[in-house]
Design a protein around this motif. Structure first.
Motif, PDB file in Angstrom:
ATOM      1  N   PHE A   1       8.282  37.684  16.580  1.00 33.81           N
ATOM      2  CA  PHE A   1       8.607  39.095  16.766  1.00 33.81           C
ATOM      3  C   PHE A   1       9.930  39.206  17.511  1.00 33.81           C
ATOM      4  CE2 PHE A   1       3.981  38.883  16.543  1.00 33.81           C
ATOM      5  CZ  PHE A   1       3.708  39.854  15.594  1.00 33.81           C
ATOM      6  N   ASP A   2      10.586  40.337  17.376  1.00 31.11           N
ATOM      7  CA  ASP A   2      11.878  40.565  18.019  1.00 31.11           C
ATOM      8  C   ASP A   2      11.670  40.899  19.499  1.00 31.11           C
ATOM      9  OD1 ASP A   2      14.413  41.234  18.800  1.00 31.11           O
ATOM     10  OD2 ASP A   2      14.767  42.687  17.201  1.00 31.11           O
ATOM     11  N   ALA A   3      11.974  39.963  20.364  1.00 34.49           N
ATOM     12  CA  ALA A   3      11.776  40.157  21.803  1.00 34.49           C
ATOM     13  C   ALA A   3      12.774  41.151  22.389  1.00 34.49           C
ATOM     14  CB  ALA A   3      11.879  38.820  22.528  1.00 34.49           C
ATOM     15  N   ASN A   4      13.818  41.502  21.645  1.00 38.18           N
ATOM     16  CA  ASN A   4      14.811  42.456  22.122  1.00 38.18           C
ATOM     17  C   ASN A   4      14.512  43.887  21.691  1.00 38.18           C
ATOM     18  OD1 ASN A   4      16.475  40.485  23.409  1.00 38.18           O
ATOM     19  ND2 ASN A   4      17.131  39.854  21.380  1.00 38.18           N
ATOM     20  N   ASP A   5      13.471  44.061  20.891  1.00 38.35           N
ATOM     21  CA  ASP A   5      13.073  45.389  20.427  1.00 38.35           C
ATOM     22  C   ASP A   5      11.825  45.811  21.207  1.00 38.35           C
ATOM     23  OD1 ASP A   5      13.261  47.493  18.061  1.00 38.35           O
ATOM     24  OD2 ASP A   5      11.155  46.965  18.351  1.00 38.35           O
ATOM     25  N   SER A   6      11.887  46.962  21.853  1.00 41.17           N
ATOM     26  CA  SER A   6      10.778  47.374  22.726  1.00 41.17           C
ATOM     27  C   SER A   6       9.451  47.497  21.987  1.00 41.17           C
ATOM     28  CB  SER A   6      11.114  48.680  23.436  1.00 41.17           C
ATOM     29  OG  SER A   6      11.330  49.715  22.494  1.00 41.17           O
ATOM     30  N   SER A   7       9.486  47.916  20.726  1.00 37.91           N
ATOM     31  CA  SER A   7       8.224  48.081  19.989  1.00 37.91           C
ATOM     32  C   SER A   7       7.629  46.742  19.561  1.00 37.91           C
ATOM     33  CB  SER A   7       8.422  48.988  18.773  1.00 37.91           C
ATOM     34  OG  SER A   7       9.318  48.401  17.861  1.00 37.91           O
TER      35      SER A   7
ATOM     36  N   ALA B   1       8.545  43.612  21.292  1.00 34.64           N
ATOM     37  CA  ALA B   1       8.558  42.648  22.394  1.00 34.64           C
ATOM     38  C   ALA B   1       7.169  42.398  22.962  1.00 34.64           C
ATOM     39  CB  ALA B   1       9.506  43.121  23.490  1.00 34.64           C
ATOM     40  N   LYS B   2       6.359  43.452  23.064  1.00 35.26           N
ATOM     41  CA  LYS B   2       5.025  43.255  23.646  1.00 35.26           C
ATOM     42  C   LYS B   2       4.143  42.373  22.768  1.00 35.26           C
ATOM     43  CE  LYS B   2       3.796  47.912  22.312  1.00 35.26           C
ATOM     44  NZ  LYS B   2       3.345  49.199  22.835  1.00 35.26           N
ATOM     45  N   PHE B   3       4.372  42.383  21.446  1.00 37.42           N
ATOM     46  CA  PHE B   3       3.630  41.472  20.561  1.00 37.42           C
ATOM     47  C   PHE B   3       4.031  40.034  20.859  1.00 37.42           C
ATOM     48  CE2 PHE B   3       3.311  45.397  18.149  1.00 37.42           C
ATOM     49  CZ  PHE B   3       2.016  45.358  17.658  1.00 37.42           C
ATOM     50  N   SER B   4       5.324  39.832  21.030  1.00 35.87           N
ATOM     51  CA  SER B   4       5.851  38.500  21.322  1.00 35.87           C
ATOM     52  C   SER B   4       5.347  38.007  22.670  1.00 35.87           C
ATOM     53  CB  SER B   4       7.378  38.543  21.304  1.00 35.87           C
ATOM     54  OG  SER B   4       7.908  37.263  21.477  1.00 35.87           O
ATOM     55  N   LEU B   5       5.382  38.874  23.671  1.00 33.06           N
ATOM     56  CA  LEU B   5       4.961  38.494  25.018  1.00 33.06           C
ATOM     57  C   LEU B   5       3.464  38.244  25.096  1.00 33.06           C
ATOM     58  CD1 LEU B   5       7.134  40.999  27.070  1.00 33.06           C
ATOM     59  CD2 LEU B   5       7.466  38.532  26.860  1.00 33.06           C
ATOM     60  N   HIS B   6       2.691  39.011  24.329  1.00 36.76           N
ATOM     61  CA  HIS B   6       1.233  38.888  24.374  1.00 36.76           C
ATOM     62  C   HIS B   6       0.771  37.492  23.955  1.00 36.76           C
ATOM     63  CE1 HIS B   6      -2.993  39.985  24.141  1.00 36.76           C
ATOM     64  NE2 HIS B   6      -3.021  39.372  22.993  1.00 36.76           N
ATOM     65  N   GLY B   7       1.344  37.006  22.874  1.00 36.29           N
ATOM     66  CA  GLY B   7       0.873  35.732  22.345  1.00 36.29           C
ATOM     67  C   GLY B   7       1.795  34.556  22.593  1.00 36.29           C
ATOM     68  N   GLY B   8       2.919  34.795  23.259  1.00 33.45           N
ATOM     69  CA  GLY B   8       3.864  33.713  23.479  1.00 33.45           C
ATOM     70  C   GLY B   8       4.567  33.268  22.207  1.00 33.45           C
ATOM     71  N   TYR B   9       4.678  34.171  21.250  1.00 32.69           N
ATOM     72  CA  TYR B   9       5.313  33.832  19.979  1.00 32.69           C
ATOM     73  C   TYR B   9       6.826  33.816  20.151  1.00 32.69           C
ATOM     74  CZ  TYR B   9       0.642  34.999  18.630  1.00 32.69           C
ATOM     75  OH  TYR B   9      -0.718  35.035  18.569  1.00 32.69           O
ATOM     76  N   HIS B  10       7.491  33.013  19.355  1.00 33.68           N
ATOM     77  CA  HIS B  10       8.939  32.893  19.516  1.00 33.68           C
ATOM     78  C   HIS B  10       9.666  34.162  19.080  1.00 33.68           C
ATOM     79  CE1 HIS B  10       8.311  31.485  15.355  1.00 33.68           C
ATOM     80  NE2 HIS B  10       9.519  31.907  15.132  1.00 33.68           N
ATOM     81  N   ASP B  11      10.866  34.290  19.554  1.00 32.74           N
ATOM     82  CA  ASP B  11      11.702  35.455  19.282  1.00 32.74           C
ATOM     83  C   ASP B  11      12.362  35.295  17.911  1.00 32.74           C
ATOM     84  OD1 ASP B  11      13.436  37.592  19.295  1.00 32.74           O
ATOM     85  OD2 ASP B  11      14.484  37.001  21.124  1.00 32.74           O
ATOM     86  N   SER B  12      12.083  36.229  17.040  1.00 33.18           N
ATOM     87  CA  SER B  12      12.654  36.183  15.687  1.00 33.18           C
ATOM     88  C   SER B  12      14.105  36.657  15.673  1.00 33.18           C
ATOM     89  CB  SER B  12      11.841  37.062  14.742  1.00 33.18           C
ATOM     90  OG  SER B  12      11.899  38.415  15.177  1.00 33.18           O
TER      91      SER B  12
ATOM     92  N   ARG C   1      15.155  39.438  15.172  1.00 33.13           N
ATOM     93  CA  ARG C   1      15.278  40.572  14.231  1.00 33.13           C
ATOM     94  C   ARG C   1      13.904  41.211  14.107  1.00 33.13           C
ATOM     95  NH1 ARG C   1      15.411  37.313   8.452  1.00 33.13           N
ATOM     96  NH2 ARG C   1      13.502  36.253   8.930  1.00 33.13           N
ATOM     97  N   LYS C   2      13.906  42.495  13.752  1.00 35.62           N
ATOM     98  CA  LYS C   2      12.638  43.212  13.610  1.00 35.62           C
ATOM     99  C   LYS C   2      11.830  42.618  12.453  1.00 35.62           C
ATOM    100  CE  LYS C   2      11.969  47.381  14.367  1.00 35.62           C
ATOM    101  NZ  LYS C   2      11.715  48.659  14.968  1.00 35.62           N
TER     102      LYS C   2
ATOM    103  N   ILE D   1       3.966  44.475   8.093  1.00 35.04           N
ATOM    104  CA  ILE D   1       3.118  45.598   7.672  1.00 35.04           C
ATOM    105  C   ILE D   1       3.139  45.756   6.150  1.00 35.04           C
ATOM    106  CG2 ILE D   1       2.899  48.124   7.778  1.00 35.04           C
ATOM    107  CD1 ILE D   1       3.640  47.835  10.807  1.00 35.04           C
ATOM    108  N   ARG D   2       4.295  45.558   5.517  1.00 38.89           N
ATOM    109  CA  ARG D   2       4.348  45.585   4.044  1.00 38.89           C
ATOM    110  C   ARG D   2       3.508  44.452   3.455  1.00 38.89           C
ATOM    111  NH1 ARG D   2       9.804  46.372   5.072  1.00 38.89           N
ATOM    112  NH2 ARG D   2      10.284  44.244   4.408  1.00 38.89           N
ATOM    113  N   LEU D   3       3.603  43.261   4.048  1.00 38.38           N
ATOM    114  CA  LEU D   3       2.785  42.134   3.587  1.00 38.38           C
ATOM    115  C   LEU D   3       1.300  42.450   3.752  1.00 38.38           C
ATOM    116  CD1 LEU D   3       4.696  39.045   5.071  1.00 38.38           C
ATOM    117  CD2 LEU D   3       4.523  39.669   2.653  1.00 38.38           C
ATOM    118  N   LEU D   4       0.934  43.011   4.901  1.00 37.90           N
ATOM    119  CA  LEU D   4      -0.468  43.352   5.157  1.00 37.90           C
ATOM    120  C   LEU D   4      -1.019  44.317   4.117  1.00 37.90           C
ATOM    121  CD1 LEU D   4      -0.991  43.961   8.992  1.00 37.90           C
ATOM    122  CD2 LEU D   4      -2.246  42.387   7.517  1.00 37.90           C
ATOM    123  N   ALA D   5      -0.249  45.329   3.789  1.00 40.95           N
ATOM    124  CA  ALA D   5      -0.697  46.322   2.810  1.00 40.95           C
ATOM    125  C   ALA D   5      -1.012  45.647   1.480  1.00 40.95           C
ATOM    126  CB  ALA D   5       0.363  47.408   2.633  1.00 40.95           C
TER     127      ALA D   5
END
Length: 103
Positions: free
Chosen positions: A44-50, A52-63, A65-66, A72-76
């Protein structure tokens, strides 16, 4: 650290479940002409406020880019598969075709 709402946590869990299914399909369908990079988890994009919390929650690396709109398109498309835990080649190709942004 920003806390995920119950809805965001549910979304994150579903995104991760989807990528597990993609990874399982990739191992089950070797040699297939499928754009697996399109179906890869890039964090997830750690520089995007919407995001960043996903990235911080799971310790996922910074992409860097958004990625959430893509996920969400893939999920649908993934949700529409008859057996989205055991994807067939036709399912994977349909997900890619459906989730690709139109220009």
């Amino acid at each position: 650290m920003a806390k995920l709402s119950p809805q965001e946590l549910s979304l994150l869990n579903e995104i991760l479940e989807m990528f597990k299914a993609f990874d399982a399909a990739r191992h089950r369908l070797p040699g297939e002409s499928i754009d697996w990079n399109f179906l890869a988890f890039h964090g997830f994009d750690a520089n995007d406020s919407s995001e960043a919390k996903f990235s911080l929650h799971g310790g996922y690396h910074d992409s860097h880019r958004k990625m959430l709109p893509h996920y969400i398109r893939l999920l649908a498309a993934w949700r529409g598969c008859p057996d989205n835990k055991n994807l067939k080649r036709s399912d994977v190709l349909r997900i890619i075709q459906t989730a690709r942004p139109t220009r």
